[in-house]
Design a protein around this motif. Structure first.
Motif, PDB file in Angstrom:
ATOM      1  N   GLU A   1      -6.783   5.854  -2.510  1.00 48.00           N
ATOM      2  CA  GLU A   1      -7.617   4.055  -2.433  1.00 48.00           C
ATOM      3  C   GLU A   1      -8.455   3.596  -3.281  1.00 48.00           C
ATOM      4  O   GLU A   1      -7.850   2.554  -3.489  1.00 48.00           O
ATOM      5  CB  GLU A   1      -8.590   4.254  -0.628  1.00 48.00           C
ATOM      6  CG  GLU A   1      -7.877   4.315   0.295  1.00 48.00           C
ATOM      7  CD  GLU A   1      -6.587   3.848   0.705  1.00 48.00           C
ATOM      8  OE1 GLU A   1      -5.988   2.518   0.767  1.00 48.00           O
ATOM      9  OE2 GLU A   1      -5.651   4.120   1.033  1.00 48.00           O
TER      10      GLU A   1
ATOM     11  N   TRP B   1      -2.236  11.636  -6.586  1.00 49.40           N
ATOM     12  CA  TRP B   1      -2.852  11.328  -5.025  1.00 49.40           C
ATOM     13  C   TRP B   1      -3.058  12.119  -4.465  1.00 49.40           C
ATOM     14  O   TRP B   1      -3.181  13.754  -4.779  1.00 49.40           O
ATOM     15  CB  TRP B   1      -1.566  10.650  -3.861  1.00 49.40           C
ATOM     16  CG  TRP B   1      -1.880  10.119  -2.536  1.00 49.40           C
ATOM     17  CD1 TRP B   1      -2.849  11.323  -1.489  1.00 49.40           C
ATOM     18  CD2 TRP B   1      -3.271   9.378  -2.395  1.00 49.40           C
ATOM     19  NE1 TRP B   1      -2.981  10.363  -1.061  1.00 49.40           N
ATOM     20  CE2 TRP B   1      -3.380   9.037  -1.137  1.00 49.40           C
ATOM     21  CE3 TRP B   1      -3.087   8.011  -3.511  1.00 49.40           C
ATOM     22  CZ2 TRP B   1      -4.696   7.979  -0.543  1.00 49.40           C
ATOM     23  CZ3 TRP B   1      -3.536   6.596  -2.473  1.00 49.40           C
ATOM     24  CH2 TRP B   1      -3.878   6.616  -1.255  1.00 49.40           C
TER      25      TRP B   1
ATOM     26  N   LYS C   1       0.904   4.278  -2.049  1.00 49.56           N
ATOM     27  CA  LYS C   1       1.143   5.220  -2.417  1.00 49.56           C
ATOM     28  C   LYS C   1       1.852   6.121  -2.485  1.00 49.56           C
ATOM     29  O   LYS C   1       2.143   7.547  -3.251  1.00 49.56           O
ATOM     30  CB  LYS C   1       0.860   5.830  -0.899  1.00 49.56           C
ATOM     31  CG  LYS C   1      -1.044   6.037  -0.213  1.00 49.56           C
ATOM     32  CD  LYS C   1      -0.859   5.881   1.431  1.00 49.56           C
ATOM     33  CE  LYS C   1      -1.947   5.755   1.251  1.00 49.56           C
ATOM     34  NZ  LYS C   1      -2.378   6.035   2.612  1.00 49.56           N
TER      35      LYS C   1
ATOM     36  N   GLU D   1      -7.260  -7.549  -3.478  1.00 51.76           N
ATOM     37  CA  GLU D   1      -7.005  -5.944  -2.563  1.00 51.76           C
ATOM     38  C   GLU D   1      -6.235  -6.039  -1.275  1.00 51.76           C
ATOM     39  O   GLU D   1      -5.417  -5.802  -0.880  1.00 51.76           O
ATOM     40  CB  GLU D   1      -8.363  -5.781  -2.208  1.00 51.76           C
ATOM     41  CG  GLU D   1      -8.392  -4.500  -2.012  1.00 51.76           C
ATOM     42  CD  GLU D   1      -9.994  -4.080  -2.176  1.00 51.76           C
ATOM     43  OE1 GLU D   1     -10.650  -4.679  -2.511  1.00 51.76           O
ATOM     44  OE2 GLU D   1     -10.025  -3.448  -0.914  1.00 51.76           O
TER      45      GLU D   1
ATOM     46  N   ARG E   1       0.470  -1.521  -0.362  1.00 49.54           N
ATOM     47  CA  ARG E   1       0.326  -0.323  -0.177  1.00 49.54           C
ATOM     48  C   ARG E   1       0.882   1.246  -0.135  1.00 49.54           C
ATOM     49  O   ARG E   1       0.864   2.042  -0.667  1.00 49.54           O
ATOM     50  CB  ARG E   1      -1.104   0.103   1.490  1.00 49.54           C
ATOM     51  CG  ARG E   1      -1.864   0.939   1.159  1.00 49.54           C
ATOM     52  CD  ARG E   1      -2.522   1.060   2.894  1.00 49.54           C
ATOM     53  NE  ARG E   1      -3.879  -0.159   2.673  1.00 49.54           N
ATOM     54  CZ  ARG E   1      -4.773   0.093   2.102  1.00 49.54           C
ATOM     55  NH1 ARG E   1      -5.050   0.721   1.714  1.00 49.54           N
ATOM     56  NH2 ARG E   1      -5.170  -1.533   2.234  1.00 49.54           N
TER      57      ARG E   1
END
Ligand SMILES: Nc1ncnc2c1ncn2[C@@H]1O[C@H](COP(=O)(O)OP(=O)(O)OP(=O)(O)O)[C@@H](O)[C@H]1O
Ligand SMILES: [Mg+2]
Length: 201
Positions: free
Chosen positions: A131, A126, A117, A145, A113
């Motif tokens: 998300e 972003w 990100k 996921e 993640r």
């Protein structure tokens, strides 16, 4: 006039193997000797050659990771080493590379993640609700996921390479350089990654 996306013009690379007392090169290997290639938008080019023939070196030159000793690398007609500010940033975002070994190309202390990100943040993609984009990226490379909450070491080779591909897709690249992205994987996983790349194209 045809606008090439990326070009290597008369590129030569020498690796210095041994230096003298004052850093003067004593012995070097010629990895690339006067290589020229040009790639247009939408085009795929495969490079075949025996081990040590310079394929990875050429890939690294195109990605701006190593600078040729002579010759030039052009992105949209401009020498990448003359790009400044926004233009340089655009080149870095637009030309992405996937390496041979997925586990060494993913930061081991970051969860997937955070890895994704970071890239989205760095490329200004972003925002709140980002998300959603993470989930989209995972879908695009055929991963569930829940992989987002794992560390790279907790992934199989094929999953890690999919994450590496997702990371490059995050910046919406114009040029994707793949340096044997399947050679560290077993044959059935190789086929899956190649199929994935075909779909993404
Ligand atoms: N960092 C380096 N320092 C010194 N020599 C290097 C370095 N990287 C590559 N070489 C040498 O440059 C030549 C070209 O290597 P390169 O990795 O580009 O070949 P390759 O075609 O990608 O090979 P492979 O199919 O095994 O991946 C080889 O002789 C290699 O030993
Ligand atoms: Mg190589």
């Amino acid at each position: 006039m045809t606008q090439y996306l990326i070009e290597a013009l008369n590129v030569s690379v020498n690796y210095v193997i041994k230096r003298g007392l004052l850093g003067k090169p004593l012995y070097s290997i010629k990895a690339l000797d006067n290589v020229t290639l040009r790639i247009m938008r939408g085009e795929s080019l495969g490079i075949v050659g025996e081990s040590g023939s310079g394929k990875s070196t050429l890939a690294r030159c195109l990605a701006g990771i190593i600078k040729p000793n002579s010759g030039r690398i052009l992105y949209k007609g401009r020498d990448i080493y003359s790009l400044k500010g926004e233009d340089y940033i655009e080149y870095r975002r637009s030309v992405q590379m996937v390496f041979q070994n997925p586990h060494t190309s993913l930061n081991p202390i970051m969860k997937i993640r955070s890895i994704l990100k970071d890239v989205l943040r760095a490329s200004g993609k972003w925002s709140k609700g980002g998300e959603e984009r993470l989930i989209e990226l995972m879908k695009a490379v055929g991963l569930r996921e829940d992989i987002l909450d794992r560390y790279p070491i907790e992934l199989s080779g094929g999953q890690a390479q999919r994450v590496a591909i997702a990371r490059t897709l995050a910046t919406e690249p114009k040029v994707l350089i793949l340096d044997e992205p399947t050679s560290a994987l077993d044959v059935s996983v190789q086929a899956q990654i190649l199929e994935l790349l075909r779909e993404l194209k």
